[in-house]
Write a protein that holds these residues in place. Structure first.
Motif, PDB file in Angstrom:
ATOM      1  N   GLY A 225      29.948  37.483  47.510  1.00  0.00           N
ATOM      2  CA  GLY A 225      30.790  36.367  47.933  1.00  0.00           C
ATOM      3  C   GLY A 225      32.266  36.729  47.856  1.00  0.00           C
ATOM      4  O   GLY A 225      33.051  36.410  48.764  1.00  0.00           O
ATOM      5  N   VAL A 226      32.649  37.412  46.790  1.00  0.00           N
ATOM      6  CA  VAL A 226      34.034  37.868  46.643  1.00  0.00           C
ATOM      7  C   VAL A 226      34.403  38.814  47.785  1.00  0.00           C
ATOM      8  O   VAL A 226      35.493  38.715  48.362  1.00  0.00           O
ATOM      9  CB  VAL A 226      34.233  38.551  45.266  1.00  0.00           C
ATOM     10  CG1 VAL A 226      35.475  39.432  45.255  1.00  0.00           C
ATOM     11  CG2 VAL A 226      34.332  37.494  44.168  1.00  0.00           C
TER      12      VAL A 226
ATOM     13  N   GLU B  64      25.900  39.717  40.828  1.00  0.00           N
ATOM     14  CA  GLU B  64      25.822  40.359  42.138  1.00  0.00           C
ATOM     15  C   GLU B  64      25.973  39.375  43.294  1.00  0.00           C
ATOM     16  O   GLU B  64      26.437  39.747  44.373  1.00  0.00           O
ATOM     17  CB  GLU B  64      24.523  41.143  42.280  1.00  0.00           C
ATOM     18  CG  GLU B  64      24.503  42.425  41.463  1.00  0.00           C
ATOM     19  CD  GLU B  64      24.086  42.205  40.028  1.00  0.00           C
ATOM     20  OE1 GLU B  64      23.666  41.079  39.684  1.00  0.00           O
ATOM     21  OE2 GLU B  64      24.175  43.161  39.227  1.00  0.00           O
ATOM     22  N   GLN B  65      25.563  38.120  43.103  1.00  0.00           N
ATOM     23  CA  GLN B  65      25.809  37.140  44.168  1.00  0.00           C
ATOM     24  C   GLN B  65      27.310  36.950  44.342  1.00  0.00           C
ATOM     25  O   GLN B  65      27.824  36.928  45.462  1.00  0.00           O
ATOM     26  CB  GLN B  65      25.145  35.804  43.829  1.00  0.00           C
ATOM     27  CG  GLN B  65      23.633  35.851  43.799  1.00  0.00           C
ATOM     28  CD  GLN B  65      23.047  34.482  43.497  1.00  0.00           C
ATOM     29  OE1 GLN B  65      22.922  33.648  44.378  1.00  0.00           O
ATOM     30  NE2 GLN B  65      22.713  34.247  42.246  1.00  0.00           N
ATOM     31  N   LEU B  66      28.011  36.832  43.215  1.00  0.00           N
ATOM     32  CA  LEU B  66      29.463  36.660  43.280  1.00  0.00           C
ATOM     33  C   LEU B  66      30.137  37.894  43.873  1.00  0.00           C
ATOM     34  O   LEU B  66      31.100  37.773  44.636  1.00  0.00           O
ATOM     35  CB  LEU B  66      30.014  36.374  41.880  1.00  0.00           C
ATOM     36  CG  LEU B  66      31.533  36.190  41.799  1.00  0.00           C
ATOM     37  CD1 LEU B  66      31.984  34.989  42.618  1.00  0.00           C
ATOM     38  CD2 LEU B  66      31.982  36.031  40.346  1.00  0.00           C
TER      39      LEU B  66
ATOM     40  N   LEU C 233      24.954  35.530  54.809  1.00  0.00           N
ATOM     41  CA  LEU C 233      25.852  34.398  55.090  1.00  0.00           C
ATOM     42  C   LEU C 233      27.307  34.676  54.750  1.00  0.00           C
ATOM     43  O   LEU C 233      28.200  34.326  55.526  1.00  0.00           O
ATOM     44  CB  LEU C 233      25.384  33.156  54.326  1.00  0.00           C
ATOM     45  CG  LEU C 233      24.012  32.604  54.735  1.00  0.00           C
ATOM     46  CD1 LEU C 233      23.710  31.319  53.980  1.00  0.00           C
ATOM     47  CD2 LEU C 233      23.923  32.362  56.238  1.00  0.00           C
ATOM     48  N   ASP C 234      27.574  35.269  53.587  1.00  0.00           N
ATOM     49  CA  ASP C 234      28.975  35.445  53.163  1.00  0.00           C
ATOM     50  C   ASP C 234      29.658  36.568  53.936  1.00  0.00           C
ATOM     51  O   ASP C 234      30.885  36.639  53.975  1.00  0.00           O
ATOM     52  CB  ASP C 234      29.057  35.726  51.661  1.00  0.00           C
ATOM     53  CG  ASP C 234      28.512  34.563  50.828  1.00  0.00           C
ATOM     54  OD1 ASP C 234      28.135  33.539  51.432  1.00  0.00           O
ATOM     55  OD2 ASP C 234      28.441  34.679  49.598  1.00  0.00           O
TER      56      ASP C 234
ATOM     57  N   GLU D   1      20.863  36.899  50.701  1.00  0.00           N
ATOM     58  CA  GLU D   1      21.397  35.745  51.429  1.00  0.00           C
ATOM     59  C   GLU D   1      22.925  35.753  51.456  1.00  0.00           C
ATOM     60  O   GLU D   1      23.536  35.286  52.422  1.00  0.00           O
ATOM     61  CB  GLU D   1      20.893  34.413  50.846  1.00  0.00           C
ATOM     62  CG  GLU D   1      21.015  33.290  51.879  1.00  0.00           C
ATOM     63  CD  GLU D   1      21.065  31.892  51.283  1.00  0.00           C
ATOM     64  OE1 GLU D   1      21.345  31.744  50.082  1.00  0.00           O
ATOM     65  OE2 GLU D   1      20.821  30.945  52.060  1.00  0.00           O
ATOM     66  N   GLN D   2      23.539  36.283  50.400  1.00  0.00           N
ATOM     67  CA  GLN D   2      25.002  36.420  50.435  1.00  0.00           C
ATOM     68  C   GLN D   2      25.408  37.434  51.502  1.00  0.00           C
ATOM     69  O   GLN D   2      26.426  37.258  52.185  1.00  0.00           O
ATOM     70  CB  GLN D   2      25.540  36.860  49.071  1.00  0.00           C
ATOM     71  CG  GLN D   2      25.804  35.710  48.096  1.00  0.00           C
ATOM     72  CD  GLN D   2      24.543  35.094  47.547  1.00  0.00           C
ATOM     73  OE1 GLN D   2      23.497  35.731  47.500  1.00  0.00           O
ATOM     74  NE2 GLN D   2      24.621  33.847  47.115  1.00  0.00           N
TER      75      GLN D   2
ATOM     76  N   GLY E  93      33.189  38.796  50.766  1.00  0.00           N
ATOM     77  CA  GLY E  93      33.393  37.973  51.957  1.00  0.00           C
ATOM     78  C   GLY E  93      34.749  37.291  51.943  1.00  0.00           C
ATOM     79  O   GLY E  93      35.465  37.275  52.950  1.00  0.00           O
TER      80      GLY E  93
ATOM     81  N   HIS F 118      27.343  35.846  58.673  1.00  0.00           N
ATOM     82  CA  HIS F 118      27.586  34.547  59.298  1.00  0.00           C
ATOM     83  C   HIS F 118      29.074  34.217  59.368  1.00  0.00           C
ATOM     84  O   HIS F 118      29.508  33.485  60.262  1.00  0.00           O
ATOM     85  CB  HIS F 118      26.827  33.463  58.539  1.00  0.00           C
ATOM     86  CG  HIS F 118      26.936  32.096  59.163  1.00  0.00           C
ATOM     87  ND1 HIS F 118      26.610  31.853  60.483  1.00  0.00           N
ATOM     88  CD2 HIS F 118      27.344  30.904  58.662  1.00  0.00           C
ATOM     89  CE1 HIS F 118      26.812  30.570  60.758  1.00  0.00           C
ATOM     90  NE2 HIS F 118      27.261  29.973  59.672  1.00  0.00           N
TER      91      HIS F 118
END
Lengths: 222, 290
Positions: free
Chosen positions: B54-55, B49-51, B85-86, B81-82, B57, B89
């Motif tokens: 990120g993907v 799920e973090q990826l 930030l991803d 946090e992703q 983003g 931010h």
């Protein structure tokens, strides 16, 4: 302009002294080779959709990154004089919204490889087959678990992506088996991170599979 | 709502080459036909799920419009946090689409429940939050999100009302003569209508709590406001307080209790325990209005 010409003046200008922090200095040669010899991006093409992408995941210690971007004309050299000042666009971690040429804002470790994975997927989905995606990480940053999600996924799907890990042996518990052993299914090049010809040879070839270039530099604190 | 989401997003993939879907195994079977037709734009990263975020983003930074989907605790809580930030931010957008809501997965336990998702997004800048109360409200919300690059969260639920109410503004469903206004978000509308059936109160509905239609609320000139939300109780208290800061008023905020519900059972059981069934809502509302 050669790196030997740019390095002392601009790095001194941004760090304010002759002693550069290891995290800033460890990446200088890699960044120079990328921007001078490898990347298809310039101040004129900074918004072109099919430009090459360079993502600095290791967002701390960006002095060398700023120095190289300034030397290549992405922003005025005078920006280097007020690092993290109240009116500066350059912080201790880079912000893509504030700095031309900066692709991602980073600082918190472990975000660049995931963003690079999505970038490579997006470029491929839109048919920008010439565009390459590079991402630079530190060896200690690899400790973040989020990176391993991206490493495994890129290997399994054969995603064209080039990661660069600058290894100055800064990971607290080290890397038993070496950093390369963590990139299962990736092509691997291990090179001297100060050798421009070796870095260029590892970074320049286009590859249709994920590839990691491990750039070994002097250990942190040495 | 989940089926409607799959159908609408599959259609969008065919119509708009910017559209991408990012999955972490959840609902991958339902998207299999879409994945065969658009292998480069329906991306299942596995249980990562973090990826996934990120993907999304990275896709957005190349100009695409990612729809990111999983259970609410995985798409929001786990990758907070992703998301910060991803997406935020980076000044990048995405459409996060969750299922599970607060207690659709009542039998699965707390690991699959996210009463705090809207409160978490409230800590971040610029998120539009849709909490549809009927499947027919879903396609329009998803389609509207395809045409811009903002950050959007669509919170789907297996709980739903009998009727759809399209439009993102605050809609008066029943008008009372007093200054008491019951504002209901998403799938709790029918329970709130039943709870207030013989009370002289205005009942207003929205499926878009962020940005909240503060003008719509102020136009009702409320002296008492009861917020009924299907996620963490008090999530909108800051919004309501600000909307009515210059108007004398009292407010009551009902929603999912902050105490972890460790018992299983059905979603109806959970609604009852949180006081969000018709009887519980009536009890709270009549006590408050006196």
């Amino acid at each position: 302009m050669t790196v030997t010409a740019v390095e002392p003046e601009l790095l001194t200008r941004i760090t304010g002294d002759e002693k550069h922090s290891p995290s800033a200095y460890s990446t200088l040669d890699i960044l120079w080779v990328l921007y001078d010899r490898v990347l298809r991006v310039s101040p004129e093409t900074v918004d072109e959709p099919d430009r090459d992408r360079f993502l600095l995941s290791k967002g701390h210690g960006p002095a060398a990154y700023y120095a190289v971007l300034a030397a290549k004309g992405f922003f005025p050299v005078t920006w280097l004089d007020d690092l993290a000042g109240p009116h500066s666009r350059l912080g201790h971690h880079p912000d893509r919204v504030l700095i031309p040429g900066v692709e991602i804002g980073t600082g918190s470790l472990g975000h660049g490889l995931g963003l690079a994975t999505g970038t490579a997927l997006g470029l491929r989905a839109q048919g920008y087959d010439e565009a390459r995606t590079f991402v630079l990480l530190g060896d200690a940053e690899l400790d973040e678990g989020s990176n391993h999600e991206a490493i495994a996924y890129a290997a399994a799907t054969g995603l064209p992506l080039t990661a660069i890990v600058v290894d100055n042996q800064s990971a607290t518990h080290g890397w038993p088996g070496g950093i390369a052993s963590r990139f299962v299914g990736w092509g691997v090049s291990v090179v001297d991170g100060r050798d421009h010809a070796a870095l260029e040879a590892a970074l320049l070839p286009r590859r249709d599979r994920p590839h990691v270039v491990i750039a070994v530099v002097e250990p942190k604190g040495s | 709502m989940r089926e409607t989401f799959v159908a609408t997003t599959t259609a969008l993939l065919g119509e708009d080459p910017r559209t991408a879907v990012v999955l972490a195994d959840i609902s991958a079977d339902a998207f299999a036909p879409a994945m065969r037709r658009h292998p480069d734009r329906v991306i299942n990263v596995g249980i990562r799920e973090q990826l996934m975020t990120g993907v999304a983003g990275g896709l957005a930074l190349t100009g695409m419009r990612p729809y990111v989907h999983s259970y609410a605790p995985f798409v929001v809580d786990r990758a907070y946090e992703q998301i910060k930030l991803d997406l935020g931010h980076q000044d990048a957008g995405a459409v996060l689409v969750s299922i599970g809501a607060s207690y659709d997965a009542s039998a699965e336990g707390y690991t699959h429940q996210s009463p705090g998702d809207v409160a978490l997004l409230d800590t971040l800048d610029g998120w539009t939050v849709h909490v549809p109360g009927h499947p027919d409200e879903v396609p329009g919300l998803l389609r509207a999100a395809a045409h811009h690059d903002d950050r959007v969260y669509v919170r789907l639920s297996s709980q739903q009302n009998g009727r759809a109410h399209p439009g993102t503004d605050l809609k008066v469903i029943r008008r009372g003569r007093t200054g008491a206004v019951v504002v209901v978000v998403g799938p709790l509308l029918d329970a709130a209508l039943e709870a207030t059936r013989d009370l002289d109160v205005t009942v207003a509905y929205t499926h878009t709590p962020r940005p909240f239609d503060t003008d719509g609320l102020r136009a009702l000139r409320p002296a008492e406001v009861v917020m009924v939300e299907p996620y963490l109780e008090g999530t909108s208290s800051r919004i309501i307080a600000a909307a009515l800061s210059d108007v004398p008023h009292r407010s009551l905020h009902l929603g999912v209790s902050r105490t972890e519900e460790r018992r299983y059972g059905t979603p109806a059981d959970h609604a009852r325990r949180h006081g969000l069934d018709a009887a519980g809502l009536r009890r709270s509302i009549t006590e408050f209005l006196g």
